[in-house]
Scaffold this active site. Structure first.
Site, PDB file in Angstrom:
ATOM      1  CB  CYS A   8      -0.727   0.046   1.183  1.00 32.65           C
ATOM      2  SG  CYS A   8      -1.628  -1.404   1.552  1.00 32.65           S
ATOM      3  NE  ARG A  46       4.687   1.694  -1.523  1.00 35.85           N
ATOM      4  CZ  ARG A  46       5.878   1.642  -0.779  1.00 35.85           C
ATOM      5  NH1 ARG A  46       6.800   2.252  -1.113  1.00 35.85           N
ATOM      6  NH2 ARG A  46       5.550   1.057   0.279  1.00 35.85           N
ATOM      7  CD1 TRP A  90      -1.230  -5.524  -3.939  1.00 37.51           C
ATOM      8  CD2 TRP A  90      -0.503  -6.376  -1.807  1.00 37.51           C
ATOM      9  NE1 TRP A  90      -0.659  -6.915  -4.100  1.00 37.51           N
ATOM     10  CE2 TRP A  90      -0.305  -7.508  -2.879  1.00 37.51           C
ATOM     11  CE3 TRP A  90      -0.544  -6.647  -0.539  1.00 37.51           C
ATOM     12  CZ2 TRP A  90       0.195  -8.599  -2.247  1.00 37.51           C
ATOM     13  CZ3 TRP A  90       0.220  -7.895  -0.135  1.00 37.51           C
ATOM     14  CH2 TRP A  90       0.402  -8.760  -1.131  1.00 37.51           C
ATOM     15  CG  ASN A 123       1.026   1.828   3.776  1.00 38.77           C
ATOM     16  OD1 ASN A 123      -0.222   1.614   3.293  1.00 38.77           O
ATOM     17  ND2 ASN A 123       1.995   2.207   3.162  1.00 38.77           N
ATOM     18  N   GLY A 124       0.446  -1.994   6.279  1.00 46.15           N
ATOM     19  CA  GLY A 124       1.086  -3.087   7.272  1.00 46.15           C
ATOM     20  C   GLY A 124      -0.034  -3.889   7.593  1.00 46.15           C
ATOM     21  CD  GLU A 129      14.133 -12.605 -12.357  1.00 44.04           C
ATOM     22  OE1 GLU A 129      13.709 -13.402 -11.293  1.00 44.04           O
ATOM     23  OE2 GLU A 129      13.605 -11.702 -12.750  1.00 44.04           O
ATOM     24  CE  LYS A 160      10.675 -10.699 -13.445  1.00 52.00           C
ATOM     25  NZ  LYS A 160      11.297 -10.273 -12.556  1.00 52.00           N
ATOM     26  CD  GLU A 180       7.181 -10.718 -11.729  1.00 51.36           C
ATOM     27  OE1 GLU A 180       6.871 -10.523 -10.638  1.00 51.36           O
ATOM     28  OE2 GLU A 180       8.059 -10.745 -12.139  1.00 51.36           O
ATOM     29  CG  HIS A 237      15.435 -36.824 -11.255  1.00 50.48           C
ATOM     30  ND1 HIS A 237      15.619 -38.198 -11.062  1.00 50.48           N
ATOM     31  CD2 HIS A 237      16.446 -35.968 -11.769  1.00 50.48           C
ATOM     32  CE1 HIS A 237      16.870 -38.214 -11.261  1.00 50.48           C
ATOM     33  NE2 HIS A 237      17.532 -37.009 -11.594  1.00 50.48           N
ATOM     34  CE  LYS A 264      10.167  -2.464  -8.298  1.00 44.65           C
ATOM     35  NZ  LYS A 264      10.609  -3.313  -9.271  1.00 44.65           N
TER      36      LYS A 264
HETATM   37  C1  F6R Z   1       9.697 -10.068  -9.196  1.00 43.89           C
HETATM   38  C2  F6R Z   1       9.924  -9.198  -8.083  1.00 43.89           C
HETATM   39  C3  F6R Z   1       9.710  -9.766  -6.814  1.00 43.89           C
HETATM   40  C4  F6R Z   1      10.814  -9.089  -5.867  1.00 43.89           C
HETATM   41  C5  F6R Z   1      10.633  -9.602  -4.289  1.00 43.89           C
HETATM   42  C6  F6R Z   1      11.704  -8.997  -3.542  1.00 43.89           C
HETATM   43  O1  F6R Z   1       9.832  -9.500 -10.523  1.00 43.89           O
HETATM   44  O2  F6R Z   1       9.888  -7.993  -8.352  1.00 43.89           O
HETATM   45  O3  F6R Z   1       9.809 -11.007  -6.797  1.00 43.89           O
HETATM   46  O4  F6R Z   1      12.088  -9.532  -6.390  1.00 43.89           O
HETATM   47  O5  F6R Z   1       9.430  -8.872  -3.928  1.00 43.89           O
HETATM   48  O6  F6R Z   1      11.720  -7.505  -3.588  1.00 43.89           O
HETATM   49  P1  F6R Z   1      13.007  -6.749  -3.246  1.00 43.89           P
HETATM   50  O7  F6R Z   1      13.988  -7.032  -4.140  1.00 43.89           O
HETATM   51  O8  F6R Z   1      12.555  -5.428  -3.203  1.00 43.89           O
HETATM   52  O9  F6R Z   1      13.417  -7.167  -1.762  1.00 43.89           O
END
Ligand code: F6R
Length: 607
Positions: free
Chosen positions: A2, A27, A74, A100-101, A480, A484, A487, A503, A602
């Site tokens: 949030c 966010r 969020w 937030n939280g 990764e 990508k 998500e 396996h 984010k």
């Molecule tokens: C994926 C992504 C998330 C962050 C994860 C950790 O694209 O952005 O998986 O990598 O939430 O976030 P940070 O790096 O900010 O601790």
């Protein structure tokens, strides 16, 4: 997660709060709302959905008032609907809060307050804060907030406004970030500097258990239940334009294309005379030399960069390295035999799980080195040492440029340690640095193949699932690549170490399954070819990420994206780019909102 923004000053509230929300909407974005006090009366507006819904609702209004707070949500507790959107009001509707939280004891508090006659309107944990402050409010809002937060368990950043104190925004934090923005005849509060950077670059960072009292011409900070504390005003140096799209349709695409520049920036910051330097590093070289074990902890994409770090740190610096997902890290017994260091990786520097891991490690007297992008974030302030990833602000929810930046910073940190320990020669260092210096150009070559990648996206975007495989340092690349894709396009995708296919996951392969095979020239090349043959034999569709000029792998590939030839160690920093572009273009074909994918935030500031 949030986002919170608040304002007191002479401008119209909507001009500051709506723009602030817009800049925070990366966010969290399932609902939003604003509350203001104007001529001693509280008004509020809330809307579910993306921010434009609230903007539409307010389009014919000019909101004037003495104080205002706003929130983009969020959802954690309670559905993402209008009733659960913030601001939340007290029982008497004379006071509003944004939060937030997570309030962990909200059930108990809600029950106690209900018995006293409070009627709750939402299904959120946050609403309880408004009722609690009201319960304690006799004549002074600051004291009431102070008493209320003593009853709260969990993590919070809170802002409160009330009719009874129409000139103040009272804020408090514990575990969630919050700042005060200092202006001239105006002041701001925000969960994130982005929300207010176009108005002020002077900010005060609140610490846990700080209460901030913000008025138009003044502000002060005190400790909960304690005295006033003096706070440094920090001047932010970065340019608000960094948070704009610069002609790209999406932040994600802009950030993908920024990667060559980011690598050049890291090189300029971490390499001097072809040698790796760690700037402002507090831990002495003699202490660094004695490290016997690293325990890396991180989440999501940062965890993938951590997995890559394990390969390099063990290979070159000869230091045993374990890698944990932060949310699991705390359930392990941290066995300390001396000379261990915990490493945290985080783009935001605010991820609650990673932060909890840092705090746990520090409580057990481990030294903590963090690889962070966001300067002045909580992790930046709480870690013993920090290596910045210099990626610049990353706005797209899916991490792209920060991933490659983390890979490069870990690569350089490894070289630094290996030289210290004498496990690589100076000549090796020179070669490794020289190869890194060629990377930006290589990245540009890959980015120039966008059109071919779009064609591949067009071919596969209707697939229901994808598999990504790689070996060694490109096993994290496979994870990764899959993350990508899932998500931002909501297509199910899994990353696997290629050798593990047989396996179990090989059972998934049929003629409808695209398998992205990361197969640069490397020590594991022949084994990867065998795995690709296994996929081909089961009629899987093979999309290869391979080295320019590799004719052998071409024979098996339905589609191929080339990357320039580099050492295996640096290949993940190249392989990431075509996978980011492939995900982006698949998501575009599916009409997905790549910068704000559903259910994601984010910076994940709840555990
Ligand atoms: C994926 C992504 C998330 C962050 C994860 C950790 O694209 O952005 O998986 O990598 O939430 O976030 P940070 O790096 O900010 O601790």
């Amino acid at each position: 997660m949030c986002g919170i923004v608040g304002y007191t000053g002479n401008r119209s509230m909507d001009s500051v709060l709506l723009v602030g929300l817009e800049r925070l909407s990366y966010r969290g974005y399932d609902s939003s709302g604003i509350a203001i006090v104007s001529e001693g009366e509280l008004s509020f507006w809330r809307k579910s959905g993306k921010l434009h819904e609230l903007e539409e609702m307010l389009k014919d209004k000019t909101l004037t008032g003495t104080v205002g707070i706003a929130h983009t949500r969020w959802a954690t507790h309670g559905k993402p609907n209008e009733i659960n959107a913030h601001p939340h009001l007290s029982h008497n509707r004379k006071l509003a809060i944004v939060h937030n939280g997570i309030i962990e004891n909200f059930h108990d508090l809600r029950m106690k307050l209900s018995r006293k006659g409070h009627i709750f309107r939402s299904g959120t944990d946050s609403e309880v804060i408004a009722h609690l402050v009201e319960e304690y409010l006799q004549d002074d809002l600051v004291t009431a907030v102070e008493k209320a937060v003593l009853d709260l368990e969990g993590a919070y950043a809170i802002a409160v406004i009330a009719e009874s104190d129409p000139d103040k925004i009272v804020v408090c934090r514990s575990g969630s970030p919050l700042i005060i923005g200092v202006g001239k005849e105006e002041n701001f509060i925000a969960s994130d500097i982005n929300a207010i950077i176009n108005h002020t670059k002077d900010v005060v960072y609140l610490e846990d258990n700080d209460i901030g009292v913000v008025m138009k011409n003044d502000f002060y900070v005190k400790k909960t239940g304690g005295a006033k504390v003096s706070k440094e005003i920090n001047h932010i140096s970065w340019d608000p334009k960094a948070a704009e799209k610069n002609g790209y349709p999406h932040f994600m695409l802009k950030e993908i294309f920024e990667q060559p520049m980011v690598v050049r920036r890291i090189i300029s910051k971490m390499i001097s005379d072809d040698k790796v330097v760690l700037r402002n590093f507090k831990m002495s070289d003699s202490k660094l030399k004695k490290i016997k074990r690293f325990i890396i902890q991180a989440c999501g994409t940062s965890w993938h960069a951590g997995l890559y770090g394990k390969y390099l740190l063990e290979k070159y610096a000869r230091i045993l390295t374990e890698v944990d997902i932060s949310s699991e890290f705390r359930y392990r017994q941290m066995i300390m035999s001396g000379n261990e260091v915990v490493i945290a990786l985080s783009q935001s520097g605010e991820t609650a799980d990673t932060l909890a891991g840092i705090r746990e490690a520090k409580s057990r007297f481990f030294n903590v080195i963090s690889f962070i992008n966001a300067k002045n974030s909580t992790m930046d302030r709480e870690s013993d040492d920090v290596i910045y990833s210099y990626a610049g602000q990353e706005v797209g929810v899916a991490s792209t440029k920060n991933f490659t930046a983390q890979l490069i910073s870990v690569y350089l940190f490894t070289i630094y340690l290996a030289i210290l320990k004498g496990t690589i020669s100076e000549e090796q260092e020179r070669n490794m640095v020289a190869e890194l210096k060629r990377l930006p150009e290589y990245m540009e070559q890959i980015l120039s193949q966008s059109d071919e990648i779009i064609k591949i996206a067009e071919k596969y975007y209707l697939s229901k699932e994808f598999l990504f495989i790689g070996r060694s340092v490109n096993y994290p690349s496979a994870l990764e690549g899959a993350l990508k894709l899932k998500e931002i396009s909501y297509i199910h995708a899994t990353g696997y170490p290629a050798g593990e296919l047989k396996h179990g996951p090989i059972a998934l392969i049929d003629s409808r399954l695209p398998v992205v095979c990361i197969v640069p020239k490397s020590e594991t090349y022949e084994k990867m070819i065998t795995n690709i043959e296994e996929v081909k034999a089961r009629k899987g569709k093979v999309i290869v990420i391979g080295t320019y000029g590799d004719e052998q792998v071409k024979k098996y590939a339905d589609d191929i994206i080339y990357i320039p030839e580099v050492s295996e160690d640096l290949s993940p920093a190249l392989a990431a780019l075509p996978m980011q572009l492939l995900s982006y273009h698949i998501a575009m074909k599916l009409d997905c909102d790549v910068d704000q994918p559903r259910n994601l935030a984010k910076s994940v500031t709840v555990e």
